[in-house]
Design a protein around this motif. Structure first.
Motif, PDB file in Angstrom:
ATOM      1  N   LYS A   1       0.859  -1.187   0.000  1.00 27.23           N
ATOM      2  CA  LYS A   1       0.000   0.000   0.000  1.00 27.23           C
ATOM      3  C   LYS A   1       0.895   1.237   0.000  1.00 27.23           C
ATOM      4  O   LYS A   1       1.803   1.326   0.835  1.00 27.23           O
TER       5      LYS A   1
ATOM      6  N   ASP B   1      -4.285 -11.705  -5.150  1.00 22.68           N
ATOM      7  CA  ASP B   1      -4.906 -10.535  -4.513  1.00 22.68           C
ATOM      8  C   ASP B   1      -6.352 -10.316  -4.956  1.00 22.68           C
ATOM      9  O   ASP B   1      -7.123  -9.656  -4.278  1.00 22.68           O
TER      10      ASP B   1
ATOM     11  N   ALA C   1      -6.521   1.443  -3.819  1.00 29.04           N
ATOM     12  CA  ALA C   1      -6.475   0.531  -2.672  1.00 29.04           C
ATOM     13  C   ALA C   1      -7.803   0.462  -1.933  1.00 29.04           C
ATOM     14  O   ALA C   1      -7.877  -0.072  -0.830  1.00 29.04           O
TER      15      ALA C   1
ATOM     16  N   HIS D   1      -2.922   3.775  -2.946  1.00 31.20           N
ATOM     17  CA  HIS D   1      -2.932   2.819  -4.058  1.00 31.20           C
ATOM     18  C   HIS D   1      -2.129   1.588  -3.654  1.00 31.20           C
ATOM     19  O   HIS D   1      -1.319   1.645  -2.716  1.00 31.20           O
ATOM     20  N   PHE D   2      -2.404   0.463  -4.349  1.00 37.33           N
ATOM     21  CA  PHE D   2      -1.604  -0.749  -4.163  1.00 37.33           C
ATOM     22  C   PHE D   2      -0.627  -0.881  -5.319  1.00 37.33           C
ATOM     23  O   PHE D   2      -0.974  -0.595  -6.475  1.00 37.33           O
TER      24      PHE D   2
ATOM     25  N   VAL E   1      -0.020  -5.680  -7.406  1.00 38.98           N
ATOM     26  CA  VAL E   1      -1.302  -6.389  -7.398  1.00 38.98           C
ATOM     27  C   VAL E   1      -1.220  -7.579  -8.367  1.00 38.98           C
ATOM     28  O   VAL E   1      -0.860  -7.427  -9.534  1.00 38.98           O
TER      29      VAL E   1
END
Ligand SMILES: [Zn+2]
Length: 581
Positions: free
Chosen positions: A259, A378, A363, A369-370, A373
């Protein structure tokens, strides 16, 4: 016609405000003049060409079984309210209130005539025995274009052929649709236009229910996807791709899901700048409301979603972008931070999504945001779909070719309408069993001005326009080079004999230098030029030159008229070989 008796204001210079070739050439050749943005006068030459295109359209409509009528441009706003088109057209519809007698009347100017024609049919057709019926008109239409431009390609007032067909069932509609489709191919081929029928969005009937006819042109406002290997062609909104669900691509070096803080950074562009990644490494997560249910649609960051494809993929009747409250509910975050990981709604994805290793997504938390991924770890997908706009280098849906993207000018449209207007305006018929049904409709438009503009846009060289015989303002121009009696006394009878032979001929009787006459003839683009000069007469010849051929041919004076007639007949036959049966 004699040049000195008509009105042909040609221009030597390229007008500064004319952006594209058709606009420049039509102004310079004295075909049109602008009155105000979006409104043009057709000068005598332009009007002649337009009338010839109109005549071709009329002939082909009648040959296809359509019956001509003429409806008013002035219409009551109530009709548009009953069909919901007052709202749908919005600012494009011209309408206003005006005093009449002691009260006020709310008028509209017809952008098309579905309402008016359906109202007439509703009043006078009641039995299956009276159907099918196809009505058409060639009439001025009005649309308040936000950006009128490109000369007569996009104007607020234009000449349109609109036809409407009425049927008891789909088989009957399909028959007329095919007849209209063939008639359209003949109209554009007879007009000398290059054209491409392309699949367009099908609307309520679904399937293969709508085609646009496009003239490929780099300045065209429409984008067409086509396959150079097979006959597949569709407008960008409609175009499918031949992509298939990829075999699951698992990143061999899947990074950890991480993250990262992205305060107030929401757009693909902003995120890619902040995280120093390319848009094609990102997954766009679009939240829609489909038939009242939220759904997340995953599209690669650099791609554009195609809402019609999304609607078809999930079988939804209605589809719109979700509101902020819905987005907050399913993502737990404000707009701009949606992602597939842990989202609380159904998710569908485009075929390209599984191919993104270590993707970057929202996210589902504010300002985050991630990265890293990974599909299967995920988030999960059972399948993927074709959900994005097609583009150049996508595989063809019909063969193993590769799609290409070209621009086009839309010159016609055929559409299976269904019962939208007949239901809202109560146009019904009784079948054999006295059962009442709404009449099924098709509608078919041709932009007559656009035939001329598309020709000007695609058929010219450095000297001016190059008309096909079929719609040229004049087929032949006779040019006496000098005013000396021998020249005039040769030119006059050639001119009058061509007239008597029903050739559409212009005599350049101006007291102008040869250079000026040649330049104007090339600029306007008359297909065939007959030149009579003192020098040639000493040899006993006149010169014939086709606008699209590099060199003239010499013909004995005595054979001039018969040779012109013979060459015109050959050229007409040659133009007709391009017209489908
Ligand atoms: Zn193909």
């Amino acid at each position: 016609m004699r040049w000195t008796k008509t009105f042909i204001p040609t221009l030597k210079e390229v007008p500064a405000d004319a952006e594209i070739p058709s606009h420049q050439w039509m102004l310079r050749a004295g075909l049109i003049r602008q009155l105000m943005a979006g409104a043009y006068t057709y000068l005598p030459l332009g009007w002649k060409a337009l009338r010839k295109a109109e005549a071709i359209v009329r002939e082909e409509m009648e040959a296809a079984g359509a019956i001509e009528l003429h409806m008013p441009a002035l219409q009551p706003i109530e009709l548009f309210e009953r069909t919901g088109r007052r709202e749908a057209f919005g600012n494009v519809l011209f309408h206003w209130e005006q005093k009449r007698g002691g009260s006020k009347v709310h008028f509209a100017l017809g952008p098309t005539h579905e309402e008016v024609v359906t109202e007439i049919v509703a009043k006078h057709i009641s039995s299956y025995r009276q159907l099918p019926l196809t009505l058409f008109q060639i009439q001025t239409k009005f649309r308040n274009e936000e950006r009128p431009r490109f000369g007569v390609l996009r104007t607020s007032e234009f000449l349109m052929k609109d036809a409407y067909s009425f049927h008891v069932n789909l088989e009957s509609l399909n028959e007329t649709y095919q007849a209209m489709y063939r008639a359209y191919c003949r109209v554009f081929a007879r007009s000398g236009l290059d054209f491409l029928p392309v699949e367009a969005e099908s609307g309520p009937i679904g399937g293969d229910a709508s085609h646009e006819f496009m003239t490929p042109s780099k300045n065209g406002e429409d984008r067409i996807v086509r396959c150079p290997k097979c006959s597949y062609a569709a407008n960008l909104e409609r175009a499918d791709t031949g992509r298939k669900p990829p075999s699951r691509a698992v990143a061999s070096n899947a990074a950890a899901l991480t993250k990262v803080d992205t305060p107030k950074v929401t757009s693909i562009e902003q995120v890619s700048k902040l995280l120093k990644c390319r848009p094609d490494q990102m997954i766009k997560t679009l939240i829609y409301t489909a038939d009242d249910q939220p759904i997340a649609v995953l599209i690669r960051g650099d791609h554009d979603a195609n809402e019609a494809k999304i609607r078809r993929a999930i079988g939804a009747k209605s589809l719109e972008m979700a509101d902020e409250a819905t987005i907050l509910k399913v993502t737990g975050a404000p707009v701009g931070f949606a992602g597939p990981v842990g989202i609380k709604c159904d998710v569908i994805a485009d075929h390209d999504i599984p191919l993104i290793a270590n993707a970057i997504t929202g996210a589902n938390a504010a300002d985050a945001h991630f990265t890293g991924v990974t599909l299967g770890r995920d988030y999960l997908l059972t399948t993927t779909h074709d959900l994005r706009m097609a583009g150049a280098s996508d595989p063809c849906p019909k063969c193993d070719g590769t799609l290409e993207l070209v621009h086009g000018i839309e010159v016609g449209h055929v559409f299976k309408l269904g019962t939208k207007y007949t239901v809202s305006l109560d146009a019904n018929f009784l079948d054999e069993k006295e059962q009442r049904h709404p009449i099924i409709m098709g509608c078919y438009g041709i932009g007559v001005n656009r035939i001329i503009a598309a020709l000007a846009e695609t058929k010219h060289d450095a000297n001016g326009l190059i008309w096909p015989l079929s719609v040229a303002p004049y087929e032949v121009i006779v040019i006496p080079l000098q005013e000396e009696p021998a020249v005039v006394q040769t030119a006059e009878p050639i001119y009058s004999q061509l007239q008597q032979s029903h050739v559409d001929v212009l005599l350049d009787d101006r007291a102008q230098r040869a250079g000026v006459k040649f330049k104007d003839a090339d600029l306007i683009g008359f297909p065939l030029r007959v030149v009579i000069g003192g020098k040639g007469l000493q040899e006993g010849v006149v010169e014939l030159k086709w606008r699209d051929q590099p060199a003239p041919t010499k013909v004995p004076v005595a054979d001039a008229v018969s040779t012109v007639l013979k060459q015109l007949a050959e050229r007409r036959a040659q133009e007709l070989t391009k017209v489908p049966a």
